[in-house]
Design an enzyme around this catalytic site. Structure first.
Site, PDB file in Angstrom:
ATOM      1  N   GLU A   1       0.813  -1.213   0.000  1.00  0.00           N
ATOM      2  CA  GLU A   1       0.000   0.000   0.000  1.00  0.00           C
ATOM      3  C   GLU A   1       0.852   1.271   0.000  1.00  0.00           C
ATOM      4  O   GLU A   1       0.376   2.343   0.366  1.00  0.00           O
ATOM      5  CB  GLU A   1      -0.929  -0.012   1.218  1.00  0.00           C
TER       6      GLU A   1
ATOM      7  N   SER B   1      -6.593  -2.084   1.676  1.00  0.00           N
ATOM      8  CA  SER B   1      -6.871  -1.360   0.428  1.00  0.00           C
ATOM      9  C   SER B   1      -7.375  -2.287  -0.674  1.00  0.00           C
ATOM     10  O   SER B   1      -7.089  -2.097  -1.849  1.00  0.00           O
ATOM     11  CB  SER B   1      -5.623  -0.601  -0.053  1.00  0.00           C
TER      12      SER B   1
ATOM     13  N   TYR C   1      -9.337   4.793  -4.948  1.00  0.00           N
ATOM     14  CA  TYR C   1      -8.360   5.870  -4.923  1.00  0.00           C
ATOM     15  C   TYR C   1      -8.217   6.678  -6.213  1.00  0.00           C
ATOM     16  O   TYR C   1      -7.711   7.788  -6.181  1.00  0.00           O
ATOM     17  CB  TYR C   1      -6.984   5.303  -4.551  1.00  0.00           C
TER      18      TYR C   1
ATOM     19  N   ARG D   1     -10.857   3.097  11.704  1.00  0.00           N
ATOM     20  CA  ARG D   1     -12.073   3.091  10.888  1.00  0.00           C
ATOM     21  C   ARG D   1     -12.618   1.674  10.829  1.00  0.00           C
ATOM     22  O   ARG D   1     -11.885   0.739  10.501  1.00  0.00           O
ATOM     23  CB  ARG D   1     -11.768   3.599   9.472  1.00  0.00           C
TER      24      ARG D   1
ATOM     25  N   ASP E   1     -15.208  -1.112   9.277  1.00  0.00           N
ATOM     26  CA  ASP E   1     -15.968  -1.390   8.060  1.00  0.00           C
ATOM     27  C   ASP E   1     -17.081  -2.408   8.322  1.00  0.00           C
ATOM     28  O   ASP E   1     -16.870  -3.414   9.021  1.00  0.00           O
ATOM     29  CB  ASP E   1     -15.043  -1.930   6.973  1.00  0.00           C
TER      30      ASP E   1
ATOM     31  N   GLU F   1     -13.915  -5.555   9.164  1.00  0.00           N
ATOM     32  CA  GLU F   1     -12.530  -5.358   9.585  1.00  0.00           C
ATOM     33  C   GLU F   1     -12.390  -3.969  10.187  1.00  0.00           C
ATOM     34  O   GLU F   1     -13.310  -3.150  10.133  1.00  0.00           O
ATOM     35  CB  GLU F   1     -11.558  -5.525   8.419  1.00  0.00           C
TER      36      GLU F   1
ATOM     37  N   ASN G   1      -9.481  -0.705  10.407  1.00  0.00           N
ATOM     38  CA  ASN G   1      -8.253  -0.111   9.880  1.00  0.00           C
ATOM     39  C   ASN G   1      -7.690   0.830  10.930  1.00  0.00           C
ATOM     40  O   ASN G   1      -8.338   1.811  11.293  1.00  0.00           O
ATOM     41  CB  ASN G   1      -8.548   0.663   8.594  1.00  0.00           C
TER      42      ASN G   1
ATOM     43  N   GLY H   1      -6.744   5.557   5.453  1.00  0.00           N
ATOM     44  CA  GLY H   1      -6.308   6.469   4.412  1.00  0.00           C
ATOM     45  C   GLY H   1      -6.670   7.915   4.722  1.00  0.00           C
ATOM     46  O   GLY H   1      -7.696   8.195   5.338  1.00  0.00           O
TER      47      GLY H   1
END
Length: 323
Positions: free
Chosen positions: A18, A150, A220, A259, A261, A275, A277, A281
């Protein structure tokens, strides 16, 4: 206020798959902090050594690395040794959260909803064993490299014929492959800031990707994906999902920011944790800044708030001195 942070390092780039995204995140964070008068400098651990990191004498660092060697507890351990406070969760929480299998096992043990799953060895799972997985989890199903992010090393399998190729893709990235029940519904994400009882969820973001394919490119580099924030959900369901995000965050011992999800099952509006994070990002397409903006928090203020939470897991002893 900016002077209280001292000399700040923004860590980005790194050696993971990433790296490209991390470079974008770090550049944004660096510019935001500098615009607020923070004495901030870039530092790429892929190009400079830990000895150089120690020599910089940073008072704290903002971790904008994603994936392995930056989000998985390894860097956090090095920063603990160097005595440099850092953003995001500590060593243990970072390591667990980076492992989707361990994350799901902990959530499952605490009664938090997550899709059913199976763990496959990327080297020893036979073709016959692989073909038995749909019998347990149904079709379609998801195959994931559990230590990547990602949407790298992930495959949606819609029929048995696709199991071999999907498994081979994930096996390129990891020693194990996570097979996960597919939840048909709406894709949501919830940033969480703070720690413990003071942790708070920001507005929910709903992600609507073309044909439901929220892959690396759509994350992205295109504007085809729709983001709805706050997500169009009734108040009771919104509060339930936000509370679940905080529970999931605290269950892993996360602090600072992360974050979470979700998938919201279409059939009955039941949320399922996918999951978490721990170094999300921070690019122009990223979801934490989008959610913060909906809460009235600018990108720059968000970066400063995250930086202000930088800490060490362990307090150095009085006799300890930096290298």
């Amino acid at each position: 206020m900016a002077n209280q942070f001292g000399k700040v390092g923004v860590l980005f780039g790194g050696r993971s798959a990433e790296r490209e995204v991390s470079n974008m995140s770090g550049a944004g964070v660096l510019q935001a902090l500098q615009s607020r008068g923070v004495d901030a400098y870039p530092f790429d651990p892929a190009q400079r050594s830990l000895a150089e990191l120690a020599a910089e004498k940073f008072d704290r660092v903002f971790i904008a690395l994603h994936g392995r060697y930056g989000e998985d507890g390894t860097l956090q351990g090095a920063l603990e040794q160097l005595g440099i406070p850092y953003t995001g969760p500590g060593v243990m929480a970072s390591a667990i959260a980076m492992d989707k299998v361990m994350t799901k096992r902990i959530w499952q043990s605490m009664g938090l909803p997550t899709p059913r799953f199976a763990v496959l060895d990327s080297k020893t799972t036979s073709p016959a064993e692989l073909q038995q997985v749909p019998d347990v989890l149904g079709l379609p199903l998801m195959l994931k490299a559990p230590h990547e992010g990602s949407t790298i090393g992930i495959s949606k399998v819609t029929d048995r014929a696709g199991m071999d190729d999907g498994f081979a893709l994930c096996a390129k990235y990891d020693e194990v492959v996570l097979a996960e029940e597919f939840i048909s519904g709406r894709e949501l994400t919830v940033p969480v800031l703070g720690a413990g009882r003071d942790a708070r969820a920001l507005p929910i973001v709903e992600i609507r990707a073309p044909e439901g394919n929220y892959d690396y490119q759509h994350k992205y580099f295109t504007d085809d994906t729709q983001y709805l924030c706050p997500a169009p959900l009734d108040e009771a369901l919104t509060q339930r999902i936000q509370a679940l995000a905080v529970q999931a965050f605290n269950a892993l011992g996360c602090v600072g920011w992360s974050r979470v999800d979700f998938m919201l099952r279409a059939a009955d509006n039941e949320p399922f944790l996918l999951e978490i994070n721990t170094s999300p990002g921070m690019t122009s397409h990223s979801l934490v800044p989008m959610s913060a903006k909906a809460a009235g928090v600018s990108y720059e203020d968000l970066c400063v708030e995250i930086l202000s939470s930088a800490a060490l897991d362990l307090t150095p002893s009085k006799d300890w001195a930096p290298i």
